[in-house]
Scaffold this active site. Structure first.
Site, PDB file in Angstrom:
ATOM      1  N   GLY A   1       0.829  -1.194   0.000  1.00 14.70           N
ATOM      2  CA  GLY A   1       0.000   0.000   0.000  1.00 14.70           C
ATOM      3  C   GLY A   1       0.867   1.247   0.000  1.00 14.70           C
ATOM      4  O   GLY A   1       2.038   1.215  -0.366  1.00 14.70           O
TER       5      GLY A   1
ATOM      6  N   HIS B   1      -0.602  28.717 -18.791  1.00 12.24           N
ATOM      7  CA  HIS B   1       0.210  27.937 -19.726  1.00 12.24           C
ATOM      8  C   HIS B   1       1.641  28.489 -19.730  1.00 12.24           C
ATOM      9  O   HIS B   1       1.830  29.699 -19.739  1.00 12.24           O
ATOM     10  CB  HIS B   1      -0.383  28.024 -21.133  1.00 12.24           C
ATOM     11  CG  HIS B   1       0.465  27.361 -22.174  1.00 12.24           C
ATOM     12  ND1 HIS B   1       0.501  25.997 -22.333  1.00 12.24           N
ATOM     13  CD2 HIS B   1       1.329  27.884 -23.096  1.00 12.24           C
ATOM     14  CE1 HIS B   1       1.338  25.692 -23.320  1.00 12.24           C
ATOM     15  NE2 HIS B   1       1.853  26.827 -23.796  1.00 12.24           N
TER      16      HIS B   1
END
Length: 603
Positions: free
Chosen positions: A290, A568
């Site tokens: 896990g 961006h």
């Protein structure tokens, strides 16, 4: 009068008390917004006096803001130690007065048993609601996360991640970077983790003290719904009893060690011991694949160890979305010195001696229960999850009990449920102790939810909106359901799901970093656009997931998210593209908000 701590106060200073007149004067200053800080608002203040006082009062806009501001109390410029202490006490007095000291029939409005991330978050929110608050803590402020979990493990991952990056000559050469041999100091890496945990623990404590929260040392035990007795075994210098109108259990959890495994802390250990990084074994077996196991495999392989996973089910990373797990195996397991054994149990683990005697691990087939092999390794990390730390609370005295696994049953409002299935008046339980979602930030969210219910504002936390992350390199993060879980739900409720996907290879920022390995996927209802789950594996996935989790928390459809604008070039455009790829059968009528007109009008 307003008291500043006492014999049981974790600040370790003697009890002192302001006179009623002084407390009134301080409170009056708060009401005028000056908070005992001098400056031009303080009559008769001199330039020298102003220079020795803080520039602004503490702000309480969230746990980390409180931590940051509380920490700054220690670093107020040009003030002596005595002056800073006096200022700290004045702030505590102001907060205690504001919290309504002396207005209740109880010692406190809220008492929180345990001060991990959940208890701390609950305490801060309680103070913000004007509640007189105390904490009972028997170990370390910050609990497992800060001292033996999330925080120090991230320090190890940060250091080992840098080592892995600098050792990747091909990756660096592709960017025009050449490096010589890379080495590291094991103790230095360990010290980094220990120092970080110590610093964060101190910040947490300072934030509570600065806000007037009393900290009592001991293990809490119920006398009745409103009374707690506390103390520590073998200690006569701490302990006592107190009353509170409402009590919150936030006692956390401890590592689970399966039968047949004896921990020696050296060659057979849990994550608590592994974080100390006392040595680096050549070959480490990790029982469980896990979050804990994966993160430590990332650390150990970067530092030169070989790792073998031992997993009971038929695949590694059993809690992951299947598609994400396959990609994680290709990026986190296959290229590294890691192998795995699935479908087997470690039914017996015998400790060894570092460098002298190996650890013996007996493997048993999970289905047939037959012994299939014996492994010999240098060390064994037991990463099989955690169990609640709820023993000794005296729940029977309030008509409640834990379930067979040790969790405290609670309602959706975090109310402790009694043996009759009905809420126990004025008693709540949050975090790992209730087992709803065993993550530190989930505990904090539950603490805030409990306080909201205490003050009369009904609140239910949507646990499907709580994000989770595995801080490997690259990271894995998600919110909500796996695709497999979503399909099961769709079949039961008779609706169709949609799945949208995008790759980090199409992201300019990821390519600039030469980190194009990764993907994101969204699972949603095609008829309504409801987001059922979002999974990300790639660079900074743990940071990117919050746009999706906050959208789920606020009930936003995936169609609405298409109108959000992302800078961006940034990694956030991975999610931008993901949402734009989604196709909803009946898109919700979403009108983009045009703020330009409003701004122009105001201008």
């Amino acid at each position: 009068s307003v008291a500043f701590g006492g014999a049981t106060d974790r600040t370790d200073r003697p009890t002192t008390t302001t006179t009623g007149a002084m407390a009134a004067k301080v409170t009056s200053s708060v009401s005028r917004g000056v908070v005992a800080r001098g400056g031009r608002d303080a009559p008769g203040s001199s330039a020298a006096a102003r220079a020795s006082r803080p520039s602004r009062p503490l702000r309480r806009t969230g746990s980390y803001a409180a931590i940051s501001n509380a920490s700054s109390v220690k670093a107020w410029p040009r003030a002596s130690t005595a002056a800073r202490e006096q200022q700290r006490r004045a702030l505590a007095a102001c907060q205690a007065a504001k919290n309504g000291a002396g207005k209740s029939n109880y010692d406190y409005d809220v008492c929180i048993i345990g001060c991990g991330v959940g208890g701390h978050g609950a305490a801060l929110h309680a103070v913000q609601q004007g509640l007189k608050t105390c904490i009972i803590e028997g170990h370390d402020i910050g609990g497992t996360c800060v001292n033996r979990g999330c925080v120090p493990s991230k320090a190890l991952l940060a250091a080992s991640g840098r080592i892995r990056e600098m050792q990747n000559e091909m990756h660096l050469k592709a960017m025009g970077i050449q490096v010589g041999s890379v080495s590291f100091d094991r103790q230095g890496v360990a010290d980094h983790a220990n120092q970080l945990a110590s610093n964060i623990q101190g910040n947490l404590k300072n934030s509570l003290v600065a806000l007037g929260v009393d900290i009592h040392t001991g293990m809490g035990k119920f006398v009745d719904n409103h009374t707690i007795e506390y103390g520590l075994p073998g200690r006569v210098d701490v302990g006592g009893s107190l009353t509170a109108r409402d009590i919150i259990i936030a006692t956390g959890s401890v590592p689970f060690v399966p039968p047949g495994i004896k921990i020696d802390g050296k060659t057979v250990f849990t994550s608590d011991h592994a974080l100390k990084l006392e040595w680096i074994p050549d070959w480490v077996a990790i029982i469980g694949s896990g979050y804990i196991g994966l993160e430590f495999s990332d650390v150990y392989t970067a530092l030169g160890s070989e790792v073998t996973f031992i997993e009971a089910v038929d695949k590694i990373m059993p809690g992951f979305d299947n598609e994400i797990a396959r990609l994680a195996q290709r990026t986190l397991i296959t290229p590294r010195n890691i192998d795995f054994r699935t479908g087997v149990l470690a039914t017996s683990v015998k400790a060894g001696v570092p460098g002298v005697k190996p650890v013996e691990i007996e493997l048993t087939d999970f289905k047939t229960k037959e012994k299939v092999d014996v492994m010999e390794v240098d060390a064994c990390l037991v990463a099989t999850g955690r169990v609640p730390f709820t023993q000794g609370l005296g729940l029977d005295r309030i008509g409640a009990e834990t379930d067979r696994r040790g969790f405290v049953p609670v309602s959706d409002k975090m109310e402790v449920l009694g043996k009759n299935g009905k809420p126990v008046p004025n008693v709540y339980c949050i975090g790992d102790a209730n087992g709803k979602y065993m993550l530190a930030h989930a505990a904090s969210a539950q603490g805030i939810s409990a306080i909201e219910n205490i003050v009369g504002r009904s609140h239910v936390l949507n646990h499907l909106s709580v994000p989770a992350a595995c801080f490997t390199h690259p990271e894995v993060a998600f919110v909500g359901l796996t695709e497999e879980q979503a399909r099961e739900r769709a079949e039961e409720e008779k609706f169709e799901i949609g799945v949208a996907k995008t790759s980090f290879k199409a992201n300019s920022k990821a390519l600039a970093e030469l980190e194009g390995d990764g993907m994101a996927k969204a699972i949603y209802r095609k008829d309504t656009g409801e987001i059922l789950g979002v999974w990300i594996i790639g660079l900074h996935a743990a940071d990117l997931i919050h746009e999706a989790s906050n959208a789920v928390a606020n009930g936003m459809s995936i169609a609405e998210l298409k109108f959000c604008v992302h800078a961006h070039p940034t990694l956030s455009e991975v999610l931008d593209e993901l949402f734009k790829h989604a196709e909803v059968d009946r898109p919700a009528e979403v009108k983009p908000k045009t703020v330009a007109k409003t701004v122009a009008t105001k201008a």
